[in-house]
Design a protein around this motif. Structure first.
Motif, PDB file in Angstrom:
ATOM      1  N   ALA A  78     -15.220  26.672  31.594  1.00 15.63           N
ATOM      2  CA  ALA A  78     -16.107  27.757  32.019  1.00 15.63           C
ATOM      3  C   ALA A  78     -17.555  27.414  31.670  1.00 15.63           C
ATOM      4  O   ALA A  78     -17.820  26.438  30.994  1.00 15.63           O
ATOM      5  N   LYS A  79     -18.454  28.206  32.129  1.00 16.21           N
ATOM      6  CA  LYS A  79     -19.875  27.979  31.850  1.00 16.21           C
ATOM      7  C   LYS A  79     -20.195  28.563  30.473  1.00 16.21           C
ATOM      8  O   LYS A  79     -20.945  29.524  30.349  1.00 16.21           O
ATOM      9  N   TYR A  80     -19.614  27.933  29.454  1.00 19.14           N
ATOM     10  CA  TYR A  80     -19.784  28.412  28.094  1.00 19.14           C
ATOM     11  C   TYR A  80     -21.196  28.116  27.619  1.00 19.14           C
ATOM     12  O   TYR A  80     -21.707  27.020  27.808  1.00 19.14           O
ATOM     13  N   GLU A  81     -21.827  29.103  27.035  1.00 21.94           N
ATOM     14  CA  GLU A  81     -23.199  28.955  26.574  1.00 21.94           C
ATOM     15  C   GLU A  81     -23.239  28.727  25.072  1.00 21.94           C
ATOM     16  O   GLU A  81     -23.115  29.660  24.282  1.00 21.94           O
ATOM     17  N   TYR A  82     -23.407  27.464  24.694  1.00 18.88           N
ATOM     18  CA  TYR A  82     -23.591  27.139  23.288  1.00 18.88           C
ATOM     19  C   TYR A  82     -24.956  27.641  22.821  1.00 18.88           C
ATOM     20  O   TYR A  82     -25.862  27.863  23.620  1.00 18.88           O
ATOM     21  N   VAL A 120     -11.299  27.010  27.503  1.00 17.37           N
ATOM     22  CA  VAL A 120     -12.303  27.767  28.245  1.00 17.37           C
ATOM     23  C   VAL A 120     -13.696  27.202  27.997  1.00 17.37           C
ATOM     24  O   VAL A 120     -14.533  27.164  28.893  1.00 17.37           O
ATOM     25  N   VAL A 121     -13.949  26.735  26.785  1.00 16.58           N
ATOM     26  CA  VAL A 121     -15.250  26.158  26.457  1.00 16.58           C
ATOM     27  C   VAL A 121     -15.583  25.012  27.398  1.00 16.58           C
ATOM     28  O   VAL A 121     -16.723  24.820  27.791  1.00 16.58           O
ATOM     29  N   CYS A 147     -18.020  24.372  16.776  1.00 12.35           N
ATOM     30  CA  CYS A 147     -17.507  24.069  18.106  1.00 12.35           C
ATOM     31  C   CYS A 147     -18.572  23.191  18.748  1.00 12.35           C
ATOM     32  O   CYS A 147     -19.730  23.608  18.844  1.00 12.35           O
ATOM     33  N   ASP A 170     -22.070  25.090  18.401  1.00 16.69           N
ATOM     34  CA  ASP A 170     -22.077  26.442  17.842  1.00 16.69           C
ATOM     35  C   ASP A 170     -21.599  26.357  16.400  1.00 16.69           C
ATOM     36  O   ASP A 170     -20.725  25.545  16.088  1.00 16.69           O
ATOM     37  N   ASP A 173     -12.037  29.608  22.526  1.00 16.53           N
ATOM     38  CA  ASP A 173     -10.877  29.084  23.260  1.00 16.53           C
ATOM     39  C   ASP A 173     -11.319  27.715  23.747  1.00 16.53           C
ATOM     40  O   ASP A 173     -12.170  27.635  24.637  1.00 16.53           O
ATOM     41  N   CYS A 200     -14.462  27.217  18.144  1.00 16.22           N
ATOM     42  CA  CYS A 200     -14.429  27.505  19.575  1.00 16.22           C
ATOM     43  C   CYS A 200     -13.564  28.752  19.818  1.00 16.22           C
ATOM     44  O   CYS A 200     -12.453  28.844  19.308  1.00 16.22           O
TER      45      CYS A 200
END
Length: 128
Positions: free
Chosen positions: A111-115, A107-108, A33, A98, A104, A102
Motif C-alpha cells: 500500500a502507499k504507506y507513509e513513513y 501492507v507496508v 519499521c 518509522d 502490517d 510495522c
C-alpha cells in the motif's frame, strides 16, 4: 534529528547486482519499521521491501527471490541486495523509516504507506 542517507546506486547491465545502503543517524529506536521504495519517471511510487525490528521481512512480488532487505543494527544501516537486475528495476530508490514496529509488514510494502522519515534517494539504472 533523524537523517537517512542512501548510497550504492549506479548503472549496471541486466543480470547484474547492486547493494544499496541507507545510513541512519539520530535514529536509535529499538523498535522500527524500515523499508525501500522506488519510483520510475512517469510512474507511481512502488514499495519494494520492508523489515521490522523483530526481523520480519516482506517483498513486492516483482522482486521476490531477487532482492534481499537486511539491517545491521550495530552500524544502524539498512541494506537492499539486488540480484538478477532487470531493466524494469530502473528507478530512484528511497529508504524510509518509522520508530515503531510495522503495523502490517505486507501492507507496508503493497500500500502507499507513509513513513515518517525518508531519504533523498539513489538512482539505479539497468540497461539491457
Amino acid at each position: 534529528q533523524v537523517q537517512l542517507v542512501e548510497s550504492g546506486g549506479g548503472s549496471v547491465q541486466a543480470g547484474g547486482s547492486l547493494r544499496l545502503s541507507c545510513a541512519a543517524s539520530g535514529y536509535t529506536y529499538s523498535s522500527y519499521c524500515m523499508g525501500w521504495f522506488r519510483q520510475a519517471p512517469g510512474k507511481e511510487r512502488e514499495g519494494v521491501a520492508a523489515i521490522d525490528s523483530d526481523g520480519s521481512t516482506s517483498y513486492a512480488d516483482s522482486v521476490k527471490g531477487r532482492f534481499t532487505i537486511s539491517k545491521d543494527n550495530a552500524k544502524n544501516t539498512l541494506y537492499l541486495q539486488m540480484n538478477s537486475l532487470k531493466p524494469e528495476d530502473t528507478a530512484m530508490y528511497y529508504c524510509a523509516a518509522d520508530p515503531w514496529k510495522c503495523p502490517d509488514i505486507v501492507v507496508v510494502v503493497t500500500a502507499k504507506y507513509e513513513y515518517n522519515y525518508w531519504g533523498q534517494g539513489t538512482q539505479v539504472t539497468v540497461s539491457s
